[in-house]
Design an enzyme around this catalytic site. Structure first.
Site, PDB file in Angstrom:
ATOM      1  CG  HIS A  52       9.567  41.858  13.155  1.00  9.83           C
ATOM      2  ND1 HIS A  52      10.625  42.219  13.965  1.00  9.83           N
ATOM      3  CD2 HIS A  52       8.466  42.445  13.702  1.00  9.83           C
ATOM      4  CE1 HIS A  52      10.182  42.999  14.942  1.00  9.83           C
ATOM      5  NE2 HIS A  52       8.875  43.146  14.801  1.00  9.83           N
ATOM      6  CB  SER A 100       8.853  44.104  18.144  1.00 10.02           C
ATOM      7  OG  SER A 100       9.101  44.867  16.997  1.00 10.02           O
ATOM      8  CD1 TRP A 116      10.965  48.222  11.209  1.00  9.93           C
ATOM      9  CD2 TRP A 116      11.822  49.402   9.524  1.00  9.93           C
ATOM     10  NE1 TRP A 116      10.422  49.472  11.254  1.00  9.93           N
ATOM     11  CE2 TRP A 116      10.921  50.219  10.237  1.00  9.93           C
ATOM     12  CE3 TRP A 116      12.488  49.945   8.410  1.00  9.93           C
ATOM     13  CZ2 TRP A 116      10.673  51.552   9.888  1.00  9.93           C
ATOM     14  CZ3 TRP A 116      12.236  51.269   8.069  1.00  9.93           C
ATOM     15  CH2 TRP A 116      11.341  52.053   8.811  1.00  9.93           C
ATOM     16  CE  LYS A 160      11.016  49.808  19.093  1.00 11.99           C
ATOM     17  NZ  LYS A 160      11.909  49.390  18.072  1.00 11.99           N
TER      18      LYS A 160
HETATM   19  C1  GCU Z   1       7.376  48.829  13.774  1.00 13.49           C
HETATM   20  C2  GCU Z   1       8.368  49.789  14.376  1.00 13.49           C
HETATM   21  C3  GCU Z   1       9.464  49.066  15.149  1.00 13.49           C
HETATM   22  C4  GCU Z   1       8.842  48.100  16.138  1.00 13.49           C
HETATM   23  C5  GCU Z   1       7.881  47.189  15.423  1.00 13.49           C
HETATM   24  C6  GCU Z   1       7.107  46.242  16.339  1.00 13.49           C
HETATM   25  O1  GCU Z   1       7.975  48.104  12.737  1.00 13.49           O
HETATM   26  O2  GCU Z   1       8.901  50.574  13.342  1.00 13.49           O
HETATM   27  O3  GCU Z   1      10.287  49.971  15.829  1.00 13.49           O
HETATM   28  O4  GCU Z   1       9.845  47.386  16.806  1.00 13.49           O
HETATM   29  O5  GCU Z   1       6.911  47.964  14.759  1.00 13.49           O
HETATM   30  O6  GCU Z   1       6.869  46.563  17.494  1.00 13.49           O
HETATM   31  O7  GCU Z   1       6.696  45.185  15.842  1.00 13.49           O
END
Ligand code: GCU
Length: 410
Positions: free
Chosen positions: A391, A247, A338, A251
């Site tokens: 997720h 997540s 998402w 990134k």
């Molecule tokens: C939120 C955010 C995402 C990210 C996620 C996470 O949903 O909007 O961009 O990847 O958190 O880190 O679990």
């Protein structure tokens, strides 16, 4: 023409490629800003790769000020009988000193016992503190800011994220595993900057404010510092580091993998927006949504692209292409809309142009449709799977990533 002959030949032989694909409305991956076609590895490595990397740094993740940092390592706890004697646990306090300031980060490392050769390492940051990744009672509780009511870590939360960290299984498969709390580099909240490593790194820097790293840049910086340490540890093979990020930390893993080629295998688990997922045509979280909810994650320049994805000089498949020729794995989950699995898949396919330049097989899936759930596509140097469910990062995901890494490390 030749492309199609190749495509037919390859599909007859059962190898599938996505040929000549271009992302509509996006500058071409293999064309320099001067309009030159990139047809060789040399042009890619000397011209186009640095151009793309620079664009990601200035426009999205932030420019590393390359501060002169003096780093020291102190083992603060070690036990060769961890997990019933299967592993050695080592906790290391890393102290960074630069520009008259200091900052620390605590690394937790498990090394499988009884190995004759140096072992490969799986590295990832964690969201809640090292002690939250395992019920191992000897892991030190973080004293830093954490998410929660009073922002202090509590023993009652020990091991609360352990399902995301199958240490014993990884050790059994011959991997060392290392983690650091992301909050050690940048506490994950809007006022996190002051407690982050960045004031120290940017002191006296000329990098313009709008192009400075924030949380994701700081996390990526921290990942590279872990590899600096691995290079000094005789039990570890620092040339066999699989970087794994989930997540927001996915990134950061992708940006770290792009910035530092010592990461031998890079894994993005459901990194979504500004991770593996393309910004153009993205469903779920858009550039403007991520920038408004998390204004402290990316360089301020990125906000220029709110609701203007088509003005971006790059898209995320170009970030993935910066991993080439190293193996790359993109993992999605079927209910994680998402993050947008379809756009993660497209991105993983589109980066294949650069892998092909190296003569490597890109993602062995040349269709727009998602593959069936729990059917990993691992034949190429770029791999993909769509795990069934929500997720998160699960034992199933880890198993696939280790299978993939085994092909390169064993
Ligand atoms: C939120 C955010 C995402 C990210 C996620 C996470 O949903 O909007 O961009 O990847 O958190 O880190 O679990």
């Amino acid at each position: 023409m030749y492309k199609w002959i190749w495509a037919i030949l390859l599909s007859v032989t059962g190898v599938s490629f996505c040929l000549g694909q271009h992302l509509e409305g996006c500058p071409a991956l293999l064309e320099t800003t001067d309009g030159e076609q990139v047809t060789s590895i040399r042009q890619w490595e000397r011209i186009r790769r640095p151009e793309i990397k620079e664009l990601f740094a200035t426009q999205i993740y932030g420019v590393d000020p390359c501060a002169k940092v003096k780093t020291t390592y102190r083992v603060i706890e070690e036990d060769s009988e961890a997990f019933d004697g299967k592993a050695t646990r080592r906790q290391v306090r890393i102290t960074f000193a630069a520009n008259g300031m200091e900052h620390t980060a605590d690394l937790l490392l498990y090394i499988p016992n009884g190995k004759e050769k140096r072992v490969p390492v799986i590295l990832g940051l964690n969201f809640k503190g090292n002690y939250a990744t395992t019920s191992d009672p000897a892991v030190l509780i973080t004293e830093r800011w954490v998410k929660g009511i009073n922002h202090r870590a509590a023993d009652s939360l020990r091991g609360c994220t352990s399902s995301r960290w199958p240490y014993e299984r990884a050790l059994e498969r011959g991997y060392a595993v290392a983690t650091i709390y992301n909050g050690d580099f940048f506490p994950d909240h809007v006022d996190g900057y002051a407690g982050s490593v960045l004031p120290m790194l940017y002191a006296g820097s000329r990098v313009p404010d709008s192009a400075r790293m924030k949380a994701v840049g700081a996390w990526a910086w921290g990942l590279s510092r872990a590899v600096d340490y691995f290079e000094k540890v005789p039990e570890l093979n620092a040339r066999q580091v699989m970087l794994l990020g989930h997540s927001r930390l996915g990134k950061a893993a992708l940006w770290a993998g792009a910035s530092d080629q010592r990461f031998a295998v890079v894994v993005s688990n459901e990194s979504g927006s500004t991770g593996a997922s393309l910004a153009r045509h993205k469903k779920g979280e858009s550039v403007s949504r991520i920038n408004s909810r998390y204004p402290y994650w990316f360089a301020d320049n990125y906000k220029k692209y709110n609701d203007r994805e088509f003005d971006l000089p790059v898209d995320q498949h170009m970030l993935l292409a910066l991993m080439a020729p190293r193996p790359l794995y993109v993992g999605s989950a079927s209910q994680d809309l998402w993050a947008d699995p379809s756009n993660e898949l497209r991105s993983a396919r589109l980066c294949g142009e650069v892998y092909r330049l190296y003569g490597l097989q890109p993602l062995a899936w040349d269709r727009e449709e998602l593959p069936s759930v729990n059917t990993p596509i691992q034949q190429g140097t770029v791999a993909y799977h769509l795990r069934e469910g929500r997720h998160g990062i699960t034992a199933y995901d880890w198993e696939q990533y280790m299978d993939f890494a085994d092909k390169y490390f064993k």
